[in-house]
Design an enzyme around this catalytic site. Structure first.
Site, PDB file in Angstrom:
ATOM      1  N   GLY A  10       0.839  -1.214   0.000  1.00 31.11           N
ATOM      2  CA  GLY A  10       0.000   0.000   0.000  1.00 31.11           C
ATOM      3  C   GLY A  10       0.864   1.250   0.000  1.00 31.11           C
ATOM      4  O   GLY A  10       0.580   2.220   0.700  1.00 31.11           O
ATOM      5  N   ASP A  15      -0.021   7.228   3.848  1.00 30.18           N
ATOM      6  CA  ASP A  15       0.976   6.733   4.809  1.00 30.18           C
ATOM      7  C   ASP A  15       2.094   5.984   4.103  1.00 30.18           C
ATOM      8  O   ASP A  15       3.260   6.082   4.490  1.00 30.18           O
ATOM      9  CB  ASP A  15       0.318   5.797   5.834  1.00 30.18           C
ATOM     10  CG  ASP A  15      -0.637   6.536   6.756  1.00 30.18           C
ATOM     11  OD1 ASP A  15      -0.772   7.766   6.605  1.00 30.18           O
ATOM     12  OD2 ASP A  15      -1.242   5.885   7.624  1.00 30.18           O
ATOM     13  N   ASP A  63      -0.550  -8.867  -6.418  1.00 27.40           N
ATOM     14  CA  ASP A  63      -1.848  -9.154  -5.806  1.00 27.40           C
ATOM     15  C   ASP A  63      -1.528  -9.626  -4.391  1.00 27.40           C
ATOM     16  O   ASP A  63      -1.099 -10.762  -4.181  1.00 27.40           O
ATOM     17  CB  ASP A  63      -2.585 -10.229  -6.603  1.00 27.40           C
ATOM     18  CG  ASP A  63      -3.864 -10.663  -5.899  1.00 27.40           C
ATOM     19  OD1 ASP A  63      -4.169 -10.112  -4.817  1.00 27.40           O
ATOM     20  OD2 ASP A  63      -4.554 -11.554  -6.425  1.00 27.40           O
ATOM     21  N   GLN A  88      -8.824  -0.781   1.558  1.00 26.02           N
ATOM     22  CA  GLN A  88      -9.868   0.140   1.116  1.00 26.02           C
ATOM     23  C   GLN A  88     -10.131   0.915   2.399  1.00 26.02           C
ATOM     24  O   GLN A  88     -10.740   0.404   3.330  1.00 26.02           O
ATOM     25  CB  GLN A  88     -11.081  -0.658   0.627  1.00 26.02           C
ATOM     26  CG  GLN A  88     -12.194   0.176   0.015  1.00 26.02           C
ATOM     27  CD  GLN A  88     -12.757   1.229   0.948  1.00 26.02           C
ATOM     28  OE1 GLN A  88     -12.379   2.414   0.860  1.00 26.02           O
ATOM     29  NE2 GLN A  88     -13.608   0.847   1.867  1.00 26.02           N
ATOM     30  N   SER A  89      -9.635   2.157   2.483  1.00 27.22           N
ATOM     31  CA  SER A  89      -9.515   2.807   3.790  1.00 27.22           C
ATOM     32  C   SER A  89     -10.647   3.777   4.147  1.00 27.22           C
ATOM     33  O   SER A  89     -10.568   4.453   5.163  1.00 27.22           O
ATOM     34  CB  SER A  89      -8.171   3.542   3.854  1.00 27.22           C
ATOM     35  OG  SER A  89      -8.191   4.644   2.968  1.00 27.22           O
ATOM     36  N   SER A 130      -7.050   0.324  13.112  1.00 31.84           N
ATOM     37  CA  SER A 130      -7.838   1.563  13.088  1.00 31.84           C
ATOM     38  C   SER A 130      -8.647   1.746  14.367  1.00 31.84           C
ATOM     39  O   SER A 130      -9.178   0.785  14.930  1.00 31.84           O
ATOM     40  CB  SER A 130      -8.791   1.538  11.901  1.00 31.84           C
ATOM     41  OG  SER A 130      -9.748   2.560  12.036  1.00 31.84           O
ATOM     42  N   GLU A 132     -11.419   2.721  14.405  1.00 29.99           N
ATOM     43  CA  GLU A 132     -12.809   2.325  14.109  1.00 29.99           C
ATOM     44  C   GLU A 132     -13.179   1.014  14.805  1.00 29.99           C
ATOM     45  O   GLU A 132     -14.352   0.678  14.900  1.00 29.99           O
ATOM     46  CB  GLU A 132     -12.998   2.189  12.599  1.00 29.99           C
ATOM     47  CG  GLU A 132     -12.989   3.511  11.852  1.00 29.99           C
ATOM     48  CD  GLU A 132     -14.260   4.343  12.039  1.00 29.99           C
ATOM     49  OE1 GLU A 132     -15.352   3.758  12.095  1.00 29.99           O
ATOM     50  OE2 GLU A 132     -14.138   5.573  12.128  1.00 29.99           O
ATOM     51  N   TYR A 153     -15.742  -1.694   7.581  1.00 26.85           N
ATOM     52  CA  TYR A 153     -14.320  -1.347   7.707  1.00 26.85           C
ATOM     53  C   TYR A 153     -13.823  -1.658   9.126  1.00 26.85           C
ATOM     54  O   TYR A 153     -12.785  -2.298   9.316  1.00 26.85           O
ATOM     55  CB  TYR A 153     -14.135   0.136   7.377  1.00 26.85           C
ATOM     56  CG  TYR A 153     -12.754   0.691   7.642  1.00 26.85           C
ATOM     57  CD1 TYR A 153     -11.729   0.526   6.720  1.00 26.85           C
ATOM     58  CD2 TYR A 153     -12.480   1.393   8.819  1.00 26.85           C
ATOM     59  CE1 TYR A 153     -10.458   1.043   6.959  1.00 26.85           C
ATOM     60  CE2 TYR A 153     -11.216   1.923   9.067  1.00 26.85           C
ATOM     61  CZ  TYR A 153     -10.214   1.736   8.134  1.00 26.85           C
ATOM     62  OH  TYR A 153      -8.954   2.253   8.373  1.00 26.85           O
ATOM     63  N   ARG A 188      -3.579  13.062   1.848  1.00 30.11           N
ATOM     64  CA  ARG A 188      -4.811  12.337   2.164  1.00 30.11           C
ATOM     65  C   ARG A 188      -5.750  12.414   0.967  1.00 30.11           C
ATOM     66  O   ARG A 188      -5.867  13.467   0.324  1.00 30.11           O
ATOM     67  CB  ARG A 188      -5.466  13.015   3.379  1.00 30.11           C
ATOM     68  CG  ARG A 188      -6.596  12.242   4.000  1.00 30.11           C
ATOM     69  CD  ARG A 188      -6.078  11.407   5.137  1.00 30.11           C
ATOM     70  NE  ARG A 188      -7.065  11.250   6.207  1.00 30.11           N
ATOM     71  CZ  ARG A 188      -7.611  10.070   6.490  1.00 30.11           C
ATOM     72  NH1 ARG A 188      -7.308   8.997   5.791  1.00 30.11           N
ATOM     73  NH2 ARG A 188      -8.451   9.971   7.501  1.00 30.11           N
TER      74      ARG A 188
HETATM   75  P1  NDP Z   1      -4.878   5.336   1.634  1.00 28.95           P
HETATM   76  O1  NDP Z   1      -6.289   5.093   1.257  1.00 28.95           O
HETATM   77  O2  NDP Z   1      -4.261   6.635   1.293  1.00 28.95           O
HETATM   78  O3  NDP Z   1      -3.962   4.186   0.976  1.00 28.95           O
HETATM   79  C1  NDP Z   1      -4.382   2.874   1.009  1.00 28.95           C
HETATM   80  C2  NDP Z   1      -3.471   1.988   0.171  1.00 28.95           C
HETATM   81  O4  NDP Z   1      -4.088   0.707   0.093  1.00 28.95           O
HETATM   82  C3  NDP Z   1      -3.236   2.470  -1.231  1.00 28.95           C
HETATM   83  O5  NDP Z   1      -1.847   2.514  -1.403  1.00 28.95           O
HETATM   84  C4  NDP Z   1      -3.855   1.423  -2.163  1.00 28.95           C
HETATM   85  O6  NDP Z   1      -2.871   0.984  -3.092  1.00 28.95           O
HETATM   86  C5  NDP Z   1      -4.125   0.255  -1.246  1.00 28.95           C
HETATM   87  N1  NDP Z   1      -5.495  -0.285  -1.503  1.00 28.95           N
HETATM   88  C6  NDP Z   1      -6.649   0.409  -1.593  1.00 28.95           C
HETATM   89  N2  NDP Z   1      -7.673  -0.405  -1.843  1.00 28.95           N
HETATM   90  C7  NDP Z   1      -7.149  -1.653  -1.919  1.00 28.95           C
HETATM   91  C8  NDP Z   1      -7.704  -2.927  -2.188  1.00 28.95           C
HETATM   92  N3  NDP Z   1      -8.993  -3.094  -2.422  1.00 28.95           N
HETATM   93  N4  NDP Z   1      -6.864  -3.995  -2.189  1.00 28.95           N
HETATM   94  C9  NDP Z   1      -5.548  -3.841  -1.960  1.00 28.95           C
HETATM   95  N5  NDP Z   1      -4.958  -2.640  -1.725  1.00 28.95           N
HETATM   96  C10 NDP Z   1      -5.756  -1.565  -1.704  1.00 28.95           C
HETATM   97  O7  NDP Z   1      -4.765   5.042   3.193  1.00 28.95           O
HETATM   98  P2  NDP Z   1      -3.818   5.744   4.289  1.00 28.95           P
HETATM   99  O8  NDP Z   1      -2.461   5.830   3.752  1.00 28.95           O
HETATM  100  O9  NDP Z   1      -4.500   6.939   4.801  1.00 28.95           O
HETATM  101  O10 NDP Z   1      -3.886   4.652   5.454  1.00 28.95           O
HETATM  102  C11 NDP Z   1      -2.919   3.622   5.568  1.00 28.95           C
HETATM  103  C12 NDP Z   1      -3.486   2.527   6.432  1.00 28.95           C
HETATM  104  O11 NDP Z   1      -3.814   3.056   7.725  1.00 28.95           O
HETATM  105  C13 NDP Z   1      -4.771   1.902   5.903  1.00 28.95           C
HETATM  106  O12 NDP Z   1      -4.752   0.538   6.210  1.00 28.95           O
HETATM  107  C14 NDP Z   1      -5.860   2.610   6.694  1.00 28.95           C
HETATM  108  O13 NDP Z   1      -7.009   1.797   6.805  1.00 28.95           O
HETATM  109  C15 NDP Z   1      -5.173   2.807   8.027  1.00 28.95           C
HETATM  110  N6  NDP Z   1      -5.688   3.930   8.784  1.00 28.95           N
HETATM  111  C16 NDP Z   1      -5.510   5.207   8.317  1.00 28.95           C
HETATM  112  C17 NDP Z   1      -5.998   6.279   9.033  1.00 28.95           C
HETATM  113  C18 NDP Z   1      -5.803   7.685   8.571  1.00 28.95           C
HETATM  114  O14 NDP Z   1      -6.268   8.604   9.258  1.00 28.95           O
HETATM  115  N7  NDP Z   1      -5.120   7.926   7.486  1.00 28.95           N
HETATM  116  C19 NDP Z   1      -6.687   6.090  10.332  1.00 28.95           C
HETATM  117  C20 NDP Z   1      -6.811   4.703  10.713  1.00 28.95           C
HETATM  118  C21 NDP Z   1      -6.310   3.681   9.971  1.00 28.95           C
HETATM  119  P3  NDP Z   1      -3.096   0.809  -4.687  1.00 28.95           P
HETATM  120  O15 NDP Z   1      -4.410   1.436  -5.048  1.00 28.95           O
HETATM  121  O16 NDP Z   1      -1.923   1.528  -5.279  1.00 28.95           O
HETATM  122  O17 NDP Z   1      -3.023  -0.650  -4.914  1.00 28.95           O
END
Ligand code: NDP
Length: 322
Positions: A10, A15, A63, A88-89, A130, A132, A153, A188
Site C-alpha cells: 500500500g 501513509d 496481488d 480500502q480505507s 484503526s 474504528e 471497515y 490524504r
Molecule cells: P490510503 O487510502 O491513502 O492508501 C491505502 C493503500 O491501500 C493504497 O496505497 C492502495 O494501493 C491500497 N489499496 C486500496 N484499496 C485496496 C484494495 N482493495 N486492495 C488492496 N490494496 C488496496 O490510506 P492511508 O495511507 O490513509 O492509510 C494507511 C493505512 O492506515 C490503511 O490501512 C488505513 O485503513 C489505516 N488507517 C488510516 C488512518 C488515517 O487517518 N489515514 C486512520 C486509521 C487507519 P493501490 O491502489 O496503489 O493498490
C-alpha cells in the site's frame, strides 16, 4: 554490507508514501506494492512525485491477497521490515463495498501472516489498525478498550487485529498492530471530509455564495499529523517488545471546530457558508473517538506533537500552492 530492505504494502497511499520517504532518508531500500503499476523504473504514483521519491522507490505490481506473489517478494527481497498499510480505507465506502473492504484488509492480513508462518519469516511485520474498531469511545481509548465496530471497515480491522495477535502468540511471528486514530497530510485522499473542508473553504474565499455541505458536524475526532504517525510505525516495528499500541494525540475536537478554524484562517465566518445536510448523516456514525496517548509515550517515547491549528495551516498552505 547491503542496504536494509523494507517492504511497504500500500505504498501509494498517504501513509505508504510518507513512510517510504522516511525509510529512504534512512538509507533503506524500499520495495512498495501497488495494484496500479506496470514495469517501470520511475513510479507513476502521484504521491511519490509530490514527495520526489518516484525514482528512488521500487514499486511492484502484486496481488497481495495471493500467497505465491507475496512469498515471491519476501524470498526475493528478504525485507527486514514489512509494513502492511494496504486497505480500502474509507469507512463510508465500506458500507457500499463491504466485500472489497473485508478482502483488502482481512484477506491481505491473513495472507501475509500465512506467508510468514510457512516461510519461517523472522523479520518484523507492522499492521495498520484503526480506531474504528472501538466504535464510540466514552473515555480515551487504551488498547484494552472494549471493541465495538459499527462499519464493515471497523469489523475488518478488528478481525485483522485479532489475527495478528493470534499469529504472534501461537506461531511466534514478529507482528504487531498500531491502532491508528485519524491522521492527516496533504496526501490524504480527496474523499475524506478534512480534505473536502479545505478544498471547499478555499472555493468560499473566492466565491462568497459558495456553500459547503456537511453531515453531522458535532462528531468528535482525534486528529494527528501523518508524518509523525509513520515515525511511530517504525519505532513500533523496531522495538524488541512486540506489543500492539494506540497512536493518537489524545485530543478530541468537534468537526465544527475543525471547520471554524479552517474558515478563520481564511478570514471567513463558517456560519455564512456551511449547510448541514441531513442526507449526509451516516447511520451508526461514531460520535466520539479519541485515544490515550500515554502508553506508547511511556513504552516507546513516541508522541504526536503537531497540534490541530498547525495541521490545518499546513493543509491550507499546500492546497493554495498546488
Ligand atoms: P490510503 O487510502 O491513502 O492508501 C491505502 C493503500 O491501500 C493504497 O496505497 C492502495 O494501493 C491500497 N489499496 C486500496 N484499496 C485496496 C484494495 N482493495 N486492495 C488492496 N490494496 C488496496 O490510506 P492511508 O495511507 O490513509 O492509510 C494507511 C493505512 O492506515 C490503511 O490501512 C488505513 O485503513 C489505516 N488507517 C488510516 C488512518 C488515517 O487517518 N489515514 C486512520 C486509521 C487507519 P493501490 O491502489 O496503489 O493498490
Amino acid at each position: 554490507m547491503g542496504k536494509k530492505v523494507s517492504l511497504v504494502l500500500g505504498c501509494s497511499g498517504q501513509d505508504g508514501a510518507l513512510l517510504s520517504l522516511s525509510l529512504l532518508k534512512q538509507n533503506y531500500e524500499v520495495i512498495g506494492t501497488s495494484r496500479k503499476i506496470e514495469k517501470k523504473k520511475v513510479s507513476p504514483i502521484n504521491n511519490h512525485s509530490i514527495l520526489g521519491i518516484e525514482k528512488d522507490i521500487r514499486v511492484v505490481n502484486c496481488d497481495i491477497t495471493n500467497f505465491d506473489e507475496v512469498s515471491y517478494l519476501i524470498e526475493k527481497y528478504k525485507p527486514k521490515e514489512v509494513y502492511n498499510l494496504a486497505a480500502q480505507s474509507s469507512v463510508g465506502k465500506s458500507f457500499d463495498y463491504p466485500k472489497e473492504t473485508i478482502k483488502s484488509i482481512v484477506e491481505v492480513t491473513l495472507n501475509l501472516l500465512e506467508v510468514s508462518r510457512q516461510l519461517n519469516y523472522n523479520g518484523n511485520l507492522f499492521f495498520a489498525g484503526s480506531s474504528e474498531v472501538f466504535g464510540n469511545t466514552k473515555s480515551k481509548a487504551t488498547i484494552e478498550h472494549k471493541q465495538k465496530p459499527v462499519s464493515p471497515y471497523g469489523i475488518a480491522k478488528q478481525t485483522s487485529f485479532n489475527l495478528v495477535k493470534l499469529y504472534r502468540e501461537l506461531h511466534d511471528i514478529n507482528c504487531i498492530t498500531g491502532i491508528l486514530f485519524n491522521h492527516e497530510s496533504p496526501l490524504r485522499s480527496k474523499t475524506f471530509v478534512t480534505q473536502k473542508i479545505i478544498t471547499e473553504a478555499l472555493l468560499c474565499s473566492k466565491d462568497k455564495l459558495h456553500k459547503l455541505k456537511l453531515g453531522n458536524i458535532n462528531i468528535e475526532r482525534d486528529w494527528g499529523w501523518a508524518e509523525e504517525f509513520v515515525d511511530g510505525f517504525q519505532i513500533m516495528n523496531r522495538s524488541l517488545n512486540l506489543k500492539d499500541q494506540i497512536l493518537c494525540t489524545g485530543r478530541k475536537t468537534k468537526l465544527k471546530t475543525f471547520v471554524s478554524i479552517v474558515f478563520e484562517k481564511l478570514n471567513l465566518n463558517w456560519r455564512d457558508h456551511v449547510v448541514v445536510e441531513p442526507n449526509f448523516f451516516r447511520k451508526g456514525e461514531i460520535n466520539t473517538s479519541y485515544g490515550d496517548p500515554y502508553p506508547i509515550k511511556n513504552d516507546l517515547n513516541w508522541e504526536a506533537k503537531v497540534n490541530l491549528e498547525t495541521i490545518i495551516e499546513k493543509l491550507i498552505e499546500f492546497k493554495i500552492n498546488s
